[in-house]
Design an enzyme around this catalytic site. Structure first.
Site, PDB file in Angstrom:
ATOM      1  N   HIS A 128     -35.075  15.225  38.896  1.00 41.36           N
ATOM      2  CA  HIS A 128     -34.111  14.132  39.018  1.00 41.36           C
ATOM      3  C   HIS A 128     -34.910  12.842  39.154  1.00 41.36           C
ATOM      4  O   HIS A 128     -36.089  12.877  39.516  1.00 41.36           O
ATOM      5  CB  HIS A 128     -33.255  14.366  40.271  1.00 41.36           C
ATOM      6  CG  HIS A 128     -32.056  13.489  40.365  1.00 41.36           C
ATOM      7  ND1 HIS A 128     -32.112  12.214  40.871  1.00 41.36           N
ATOM      8  CD2 HIS A 128     -30.766  13.711  40.013  1.00 41.36           C
ATOM      9  CE1 HIS A 128     -30.903  11.681  40.839  1.00 41.36           C
ATOM     10  NE2 HIS A 128     -30.063  12.565  40.322  1.00 41.36           N
ATOM     11  N   TYR A 129     -34.295  11.706  38.897  1.00 45.27           N
ATOM     12  CA  TYR A 129     -35.037  10.444  39.009  1.00 45.27           C
ATOM     13  C   TYR A 129     -35.289  10.034  40.454  1.00 45.27           C
ATOM     14  O   TYR A 129     -36.115   9.172  40.724  1.00 45.27           O
ATOM     15  CB  TYR A 129     -34.332   9.318  38.246  1.00 45.27           C
ATOM     16  CG  TYR A 129     -32.977   8.936  38.793  1.00 45.27           C
ATOM     17  CD1 TYR A 129     -32.853   8.026  39.839  1.00 45.27           C
ATOM     18  CD2 TYR A 129     -31.822   9.494  38.260  1.00 45.27           C
ATOM     19  CE1 TYR A 129     -31.611   7.677  40.342  1.00 45.27           C
ATOM     20  CE2 TYR A 129     -30.580   9.152  38.757  1.00 45.27           C
ATOM     21  CZ  TYR A 129     -30.477   8.247  39.802  1.00 45.27           C
ATOM     22  OH  TYR A 129     -29.249   7.911  40.303  1.00 45.27           O
TER      23      TYR A 129
END
Length: 183
Positions: A128-129
């Protein structure tokens, strides 16, 4: 507990220096925990082969640290490429966490992410970022509750798997002593 979007991926890299445009990854390790920080699995711990000229160009700190820990010799003896290491780590992670669901977890994790983006982009894209960066809590504790920060003990040997274990232990400490949440 097995495959879950709530599992957390912990990663640590050892590098030849701090500049991803010229330095390279020489060790990678991953650990998967559940959301309560209980270890589900320790993944591959890989020394990644790099050319002798690159190892010889490391600065004094990296030369001393990686020499003392034995990592430099492991890197010289390794036949694992960055691409092979990336593939092995991804194959491991796919057993426990869907793509793009786990934040990247660790200490000063932005530095690791910079190297992954440069040298292992498929692995970087699996995360995920967002991040869970334990060093954020460390810096806040140092400023707001120094006695809590002083209670953290780390191995300090700068080997990837040990650094991950230290980071998980450190986050448990901050959860209990700084965030005041039960384990």
């Amino acid at each position: 507990m097995g495959f879950s979007e709530w599992n957390l991926i912990w990663i640590d890299l050892e590098m030849t220096g701090l500049d991803p445009s010229r330095d390279r990854i020489i060790e990678i390790a991953v650990v998967v925990t559940d959301s309560n920080l209980d270890t589900l699995a320790e993944g591959p711990v890989l020394a990644i082969h790099q050319d002798r000229s690159l190892l010889d160009s490391m600065d004094e700190w990296n030369t001393r640290q990686h020499g003392r820990s034995g990592l430099t010799e492991r890197v010289r003896a390794s036949t694992v490429t960055e691409a092979e290491a990336e593939a092995q780590v991804l194959a491991f992670l796919k057993q426990y966490v869907p793509a793009r669901t786990s934040p990247m977890c660790g200490n000063s994790i932005c530095q690791d992410r910079r190297f992954l983006a440069r040298w292992m982009p498929d692995l970087e894209a699996y995360f995920h970022y967002r991040h869970i960066d334990v060093s954020t809590l460390k810096e806040l504790a140092r400023r707001w509750s120094p006695e809590v920060a002083e209670g953290v003990r780390k191995s300090g040997n700068h080997l990837a798997l040990d650094d991950i274990r230290d980071s998980i232990h450190e986050l448990r400490h901050y959860r209990r002593e700084f965030l005041r949440m039960p384990a």
